[in-house]
Design an enzyme around this catalytic site. Structure first.
Site, PDB file in Angstrom:
ATOM      1  N   CYS A 162       0.697  -1.279   0.201  1.00 54.05           N
ATOM      2  CA  CYS A 162      -0.032   0.137  -0.422  1.00 54.05           C
ATOM      3  C   CYS A 162       1.701   1.370   0.060  1.00 54.05           C
ATOM      4  O   CYS A 162       1.551   1.735  -0.669  1.00 54.05           O
ATOM      5  CB  CYS A 162      -1.203  -0.027   0.949  1.00 54.05           C
ATOM      6  SG  CYS A 162      -2.387   1.020   0.693  1.00 54.05           S
ATOM      7  N   HIS A 184      -3.199  -4.814   1.584  1.00 49.00           N
ATOM      8  CA  HIS A 184      -2.733  -5.060   2.566  1.00 49.00           C
ATOM      9  C   HIS A 184      -2.715  -6.662   2.451  1.00 49.00           C
ATOM     10  O   HIS A 184      -3.824  -7.274   3.158  1.00 49.00           O
ATOM     11  CB  HIS A 184      -3.551  -4.748   4.015  1.00 49.00           C
ATOM     12  CG  HIS A 184      -3.359  -3.111   3.865  1.00 49.00           C
ATOM     13  ND1 HIS A 184      -2.466  -2.265   4.463  1.00 49.00           N
ATOM     14  CD2 HIS A 184      -3.777  -1.808   2.942  1.00 49.00           C
ATOM     15  CE1 HIS A 184      -2.634  -1.343   4.731  1.00 49.00           C
ATOM     16  NE2 HIS A 184      -3.562  -1.246   3.540  1.00 49.00           N
ATOM     17  N   GLU A 229      -1.135  -8.536   5.045  1.00 55.14           N
ATOM     18  CA  GLU A 229      -1.234  -8.607   6.654  1.00 55.14           C
ATOM     19  C   GLU A 229      -2.041  -8.184   7.591  1.00 55.14           C
ATOM     20  O   GLU A 229      -2.026  -9.057   8.710  1.00 55.14           O
ATOM     21  CB  GLU A 229      -0.151  -7.148   7.609  1.00 55.14           C
ATOM     22  CG  GLU A 229      -0.520  -6.478   7.382  1.00 55.14           C
ATOM     23  CD  GLU A 229      -0.310  -5.167   6.085  1.00 55.14           C
ATOM     24  OE1 GLU A 229      -1.096  -3.605   6.673  1.00 55.14           O
ATOM     25  OE2 GLU A 229      -0.352  -6.011   4.833  1.00 55.14           O
TER      26      GLU A 229
END
Length: 195
Positions: free
Chosen positions: A78, A169, A171
């Site tokens: 990002c 993202h 994660e």
């Protein structure tokens, strides 16, 4: 394998948790000196202009460029994608200029336009459910850039040599496969770089 997460701002803890779940040692990097202790580096999501101010304030700019020159793998998610880009579409002031891409910031809209999308990603056997938050996308990519995923006709994941980027993202999902692609890059690089 020790992976650093640039700990100036953004989704740091989530990356550390995902790294640890894959058996890698995750370190929050707060000083340029720590870059010498890590095999790969994640530039997390956050706010790219704020991150750039903090990079300048804490003397990270040249050490990050040197880290890349040393062929150590970098993964920008990002805002991290914005940081590694050679060019930004609305600005003449690109940041680290490590990857031959032109990036449009907040390209999919503001925070309220955050969304999830199922992507076909090169290197993964089955689709990946990706989380986009105020996400950028790659408008143009150089010949040496390998496009890994697109959404709505826009490039949202790519790789160039030792640099990996995603507009989403990884994660923030329970799916660790995209991060594993980065760990594979780090593993290859550590075997190639003489100690």
């Amino acid at each position: 394998m020790t992976i650093g997460v640039l700990g100036l701002q953004g989704a740091v803890a989530e990356h550390i948790n995902q790294l640890e779940s894959l058996g890698a040692h995750g370190v929050i990097v707060k000083t340029p000196e720590q870059l010498e202790q890590v095999d790969g580096l994640i530039l997390p999501g956050g706010e790219s202009t704020t991150m750039r101010k903090l990079i300048d304030r804490y003397g990270f700019l040249e050490p990050l460029k040197q880290f890349s020159k040393n062929q150590k793998p970098i993964f920008g998610t990002c805002a991290g994608m914005v940081l590694v880009a050679n060019e930004l579409s609305e600005s003449t002031d690109a940041h680290l200029q490590l990857m031959d891409i032109r990036v449009k910031r907040n390209a999919f809209g503001r925070q309220k336009e955050s969304f999830e999308a199922v992507l076909e990603i090169k290197g993964l056997d089955t689709p990946f459910s990706a989380v986009f938050i105020r996400a950028p996308y790659i408008e143009t990519a150089g010949n040496n850039v390998e496009v890994l995923a697109t959404f709505d006709g826009h490039i949202v994941a790519a790789k160039q040599h030792h640099i990996l980027t995603s507009a989403f993202h990884p994660e923030l999902t329970g799916d660790t496969r995209f991060l594993q692609l980065f760990l594979n890059m780090v593993k290859e690089a550590t075997q190639a770089i003489p100690k």
